[in-house]
Design an enzyme around this catalytic site. Structure first.
Site, PDB file in Angstrom:
ATOM      1  N   HIS A   1      51.105  40.483  70.173  1.00  0.00           N
ATOM      2  CA  HIS A   1      51.935  39.274  70.249  1.00  0.00           C
ATOM      3  C   HIS A   1      53.384  39.687  70.444  1.00  0.00           C
ATOM      4  O   HIS A   1      53.814  40.711  69.924  1.00  0.00           O
ATOM      5  CB  HIS A   1      51.807  38.469  68.949  1.00  0.00           C
ATOM      6  CG  HIS A   1      52.253  37.050  69.087  1.00  0.00           C
ATOM      7  ND1 HIS A   1      53.562  36.669  68.996  1.00  0.00           N
ATOM      8  CD2 HIS A   1      51.548  35.935  69.353  1.00  0.00           C
ATOM      9  CE1 HIS A   1      53.654  35.367  69.165  1.00  0.00           C
ATOM     10  NE2 HIS A   1      52.451  34.889  69.396  1.00  0.00           N
TER      11      HIS A   1
ATOM     12  N   ASP B   1      44.139  33.604  69.389  1.00  0.00           N
ATOM     13  CA  ASP B   1      43.129  33.462  70.448  1.00  0.00           C
ATOM     14  C   ASP B   1      41.887  34.301  70.201  1.00  0.00           C
ATOM     15  O   ASP B   1      40.901  34.173  70.909  1.00  0.00           O
ATOM     16  CB  ASP B   1      43.755  33.867  71.789  1.00  0.00           C
ATOM     17  CG  ASP B   1      44.904  32.932  72.143  1.00  0.00           C
ATOM     18  OD1 ASP B   1      46.046  33.397  72.231  1.00  0.00           O
ATOM     19  OD2 ASP B   1      44.642  31.723  72.275  1.00  0.00           O
TER      20      ASP B   1
HETATM   21  C1  SDX Z   1      49.795  33.357  72.742  1.00  0.00           C
HETATM   22  O1  SDX Z   1      54.667  33.522  72.359  1.00  0.00           O
HETATM   23  C2  SDX Z   1      53.838  32.834  71.659  1.00  0.00           C
HETATM   24  O2  SDX Z   1      54.127  32.323  70.596  1.00  0.00           O
HETATM   25  C3  SDX Z   1      52.481  32.682  72.309  1.00  0.00           C
HETATM   26  C4  SDX Z   1      51.422  32.036  71.423  1.00  0.00           C
HETATM   27  C5  SDX Z   1      51.724  30.586  71.174  1.00  0.00           C
HETATM   28  O3  SDX Z   1      51.192  30.047  70.187  1.00  0.00           O
HETATM   29  O4  SDX Z   1      52.383  29.969  72.042  1.00  0.00           O
HETATM   30  O5  SDX Z   1      51.327  32.711  70.176  1.00  0.00           O
HETATM   31  C6  SDX Z   1      50.052  32.070  72.084  1.00  0.00           C
HETATM   32  O6  SDX Z   1      50.099  33.490  73.897  1.00  0.00           O
HETATM   33  C7  SDX Z   1      49.235  34.502  71.918  1.00  0.00           C
HETATM   34  C8  SDX Z   1      49.113  35.810  72.762  1.00  0.00           C
HETATM   35  C9  SDX Z   1      47.838  35.656  73.596  1.00  0.00           C
HETATM   36  N1  SDX Z   1      47.743  36.776  74.579  1.00  0.00           N
HETATM   37  C10 SDX Z   1      46.797  37.725  74.444  1.00  0.00           C
HETATM   38  O7  SDX Z   1      46.061  37.847  73.458  1.00  0.00           O
HETATM   39  C11 SDX Z   1      46.715  38.667  75.642  1.00  0.00           C
HETATM   40  C12 SDX Z   1      46.580  40.123  75.140  1.00  0.00           C
HETATM   41  N2  SDX Z   1      47.874  40.477  74.524  1.00  0.00           N
HETATM   42  C13 SDX Z   1      48.798  41.204  75.382  1.00  0.00           C
HETATM   43  O8  SDX Z   1      48.765  40.799  76.745  1.00  0.00           O
HETATM   44  C14 SDX Z   1      50.169  41.280  74.730  1.00  0.00           C
HETATM   45  O9  SDX Z   1      49.989  41.596  73.412  1.00  0.00           O
HETATM   46  C15 SDX Z   1      51.121  40.115  74.807  1.00  0.00           C
HETATM   47  C16 SDX Z   1      51.289  39.606  76.188  1.00  0.00           C
HETATM   48  C17 SDX Z   1      50.671  39.018  73.906  1.00  0.00           C
HETATM   49  C18 SDX Z   1      52.448  40.648  74.345  1.00  0.00           C
HETATM   50  O10 SDX Z   1      52.801  41.644  75.271  1.00  0.00           O
HETATM   51  P1  SDX Z   1      53.986  42.610  74.973  1.00  0.00           P
HETATM   52  O11 SDX Z   1      55.204  41.804  74.741  1.00  0.00           O
HETATM   53  O12 SDX Z   1      54.050  43.712  75.963  1.00  0.00           O
HETATM   54  O13 SDX Z   1      53.529  43.163  73.591  1.00  0.00           O
HETATM   55  P2  SDX Z   1      54.280  44.184  72.797  1.00  0.00           P
HETATM   56  O14 SDX Z   1      55.677  44.395  73.317  1.00  0.00           O
HETATM   57  O15 SDX Z   1      54.120  43.876  71.369  1.00  0.00           O
HETATM   58  O16 SDX Z   1      53.435  45.507  73.189  1.00  0.00           O
HETATM   59  C19 SDX Z   1      53.722  46.685  72.527  1.00  0.00           C
HETATM   60  C20 SDX Z   1      52.857  47.727  73.206  1.00  0.00           C
HETATM   61  C21 SDX Z   1      53.032  47.757  74.720  1.00  0.00           C
HETATM   62  O17 SDX Z   1      52.830  49.150  75.063  1.00  0.00           O
HETATM   63  P3  SDX Z   1      54.159  50.043  75.357  1.00  0.00           P
HETATM   64  O18 SDX Z   1      54.827  49.397  76.566  1.00  0.00           O
HETATM   65  O19 SDX Z   1      55.002  49.990  74.117  1.00  0.00           O
HETATM   66  O20 SDX Z   1      53.583  51.400  75.674  1.00  0.00           O
HETATM   67  O21 SDX Z   1      51.455  47.466  72.984  1.00  0.00           O
HETATM   68  C22 SDX Z   1      50.789  47.321  74.232  1.00  0.00           C
HETATM   69  C23 SDX Z   1      51.860  47.007  75.264  1.00  0.00           C
HETATM   70  O22 SDX Z   1      51.435  47.476  76.521  1.00  0.00           O
HETATM   71  N3  SDX Z   1      49.881  46.206  74.066  1.00  0.00           N
HETATM   72  C24 SDX Z   1      48.552  46.275  74.152  1.00  0.00           C
HETATM   73  C25 SDX Z   1      48.092  44.970  73.883  1.00  0.00           C
HETATM   74  N4  SDX Z   1      49.138  44.174  73.640  1.00  0.00           N
HETATM   75  C26 SDX Z   1      50.247  44.936  73.768  1.00  0.00           C
HETATM   76  N5  SDX Z   1      47.706  47.307  74.413  1.00  0.00           N
HETATM   77  C27 SDX Z   1      46.383  46.993  74.415  1.00  0.00           C
HETATM   78  N6  SDX Z   1      45.862  45.768  74.158  1.00  0.00           N
HETATM   79  C28 SDX Z   1      46.693  44.732  73.899  1.00  0.00           C
HETATM   80  N7  SDX Z   1      46.203  43.532  73.643  1.00  0.00           N
END
Ligand code: SDX
Length: 394
Positions: A270, A328
């Site tokens: 998140h 989710d």
């Molecule tokens: C919602 O914003 C909100 O409030 C949204 C929401 C709402 O109620 O409106 O809460 C609803 O959208 C919840 C999120 C739903 N999405 C997913 O579950 C999709 C899977 N999650 C990822 O796509 C990701 O976690 C995001 C998009 C949610 C966040 O992406 P970020 O901002 O890149 O996450 P982060 O900065 O915390 O990531 C840190 C690291 C990154 O790696 P580095 O660049 O540091 O090397 O963790 C990695 C990311 O690549 N990472 C993951 C991951 N999520 C982040 N690696 C593997 N699996 C994952 N799910």
């Protein structure tokens, strides 16, 4: 990059606005709607009461609740012309495409009568949207299922009415199970608002130009559809089906950690929560309740989800990057057990989030200092140069 600016990769977005509506502490995993903890509202309140709270700032008195619920109930029907618009879609249209189109089309019915500078008319438009979203969502589902549209009933509460419009058929009235209706209502509460997420920011930006609220909510629906945002519930369930069995989990955990592999664990991570999403706990508990009441004992997808969560929460990659299950992760299993196709999961998210969108839109419009949103950029393109005739270009 262009020699003019050095782009600071550490550049992070600053606060985009002030708001009284929702508070999130991402490090502690706290979510408050107007100061009330989400788990208390989910356990003791209901969605209509939560709508009143998000829109007005306080929980309603008994009299206020009755009047608000009646105002919503009396606007659940949509103009009959909307059914002709619905029939223009291909039968296999994704329900989110239908919802996007149908909500935008509400502008054609109410745009002229909605003076957004009049607080009373803004509240009427807000209640209209909250009231009509379940009807439009159910219409999208029925149309894609090839079944006749079922009209709302005024003797059912908000969640019961939605389940009735989705699952009743002319041949047999759907008997609303109170436990499933309670679970549906709680799922709506959990999804109601979440401060300045991507789709809410989209609604605010669209609304800042003075666009009518129906068009702004349609813009929010479009943004929510993405798999990184509201589309994650559909993507998370598809992922659990792709993994299939518990013994295949390590293979997918490895892929999720591989920078060169686009695979992500959907339902994990998140932008704000670097702790357990407080909604995910309530969602997991609701999931177990729904599976129990439906007599679903050994759902392989739940087995995979529980084992995946256990492994991920102990894996150093996920621990170090603070990747926890979000709302989710369990919602898809719950909604599938209730009988919804995966294509309806984000539609339900949009249905519930409409109250958050309209509450945030109202808060922005009533701010006397409100101006049109205009994000700026760091220019990293070509420096100034003069035009060259095509014959002289190399
Ligand atoms: C919602 O914003 C909100 O409030 C949204 C929401 C709402 O109620 O409106 O809460 C609803 O959208 C919840 C999120 C739903 N999405 C997913 O579950 C999709 C899977 N999650 C990822 O796509 C990701 O976690 C995001 C998009 C949610 C966040 O992406 P970020 O901002 O890149 O996450 P982060 O900065 O915390 O990531 C840190 C690291 C990154 O790696 P580095 O660049 O540091 O090397 O963790 C990695 C990311 O690549 N990472 C993951 C991951 N999520 C982040 N690696 C593997 N699996 C994952 N799910």
């Amino acid at each position: 990059k262009s020699g003019h600016f050095t782009y600071d990769p550490g550049f992070t977005s600053t606060a985009s606005c002030e708001s009284d509506i929702t508070y999130i502490d991402g490090e502690e995993g706290v979510l408050l709607y107007r100061g009330y903890p989400i788990d208390q509202l989910a356990d003791h309140g209901n969605f209509i009461e939560t709508c009143f709270l998000l829109l007005n700032g306080d929980l309603p008195t008994a009299a206020e609740y009755r009047e608000f619920e009646r105002a919503i109930t009396m606007h659940t029907m949509v103009h009959e012309q909307m059914t002709f618009f619905l029939r223009g879609f291909r039968r296999d249209a994704h329900p989110m495409a239908i919802m996007c189109g149908m909500v935008g089309a509400l502008s054609a019915f109410y745009h002229d009568s909605t003076d957004i500078n009049d607080p009373t008319q803004r509240m009427i438009a807000s209640r209209r949207l909250i009231a009509k979203m379940p009807t439009i969502a159910a219409m999208a589902y029925k149309y894609s299922a090839g079944q006749p549209i079922v009209y709302p009933r005024n003797d059912l509460d908000y969640a019961e009415n939605f389940l009735h419009m989705c699952f009743s058929v002319p041949a047999e009235q759907y008997k609303v199970d109170p436990i499933l209706a309670r679970a549906m209502d709680r799922i709506f509460i959990l999804h109601a608002d979440h401060e300045q997420n991507a789709s809410t920011s989209t609604v605010r930006l669209a609304g800042s130009s003075g666009a009518n609220p129906f068009a702004c909510i349609a813009a929010g629906i479009a943004c929510l559809w993405g798999p990184a945002h509201g589309g994650a519930n559909e993507a998370a369930l598809n992922m659990l089906q792709q993994i299939g069995t518990v013994d295949r989990i390590p293979e997918f955990i490895k892929r999720a950690k591989d920078k060169n592999d686009p695979f992500r664990l959907m339902g994990f991570g998140h932008r704000v929560y670097k702790n357990y999403d407080p909604r995910a706990r309530v969602m997991q508990q609701t999931c177990h309740e729904v599976l129990n009441v439906l007599g679903i004992k050994d759902d392989p997808m739940l087995d995979v989800a529980l084992e995946l969560e256990k492994i991920a929460l102990n894996d150093e990659y996920f621990v170090e990057k603070k990747l926890y299950p979000n709302i989710d992760f369990y919602s898809g299993i719950t909604l599938k057990a209730m009988g919804f196709p995966t294509t309806m999961f984000t539609v339900l998210f949009a249905l519930a989030r409409t109250v958050g969108w309209v509450a945030q839109w109202n808060e922005m419009i009533e701010d006397p200092g409100q101006r049109i949103g205009r994000p700026r950029q760091l220019y990293t393109g070509a420096p100034r140069r003069d035009y060259v005739d095509v014959g002289k270009r190399k």
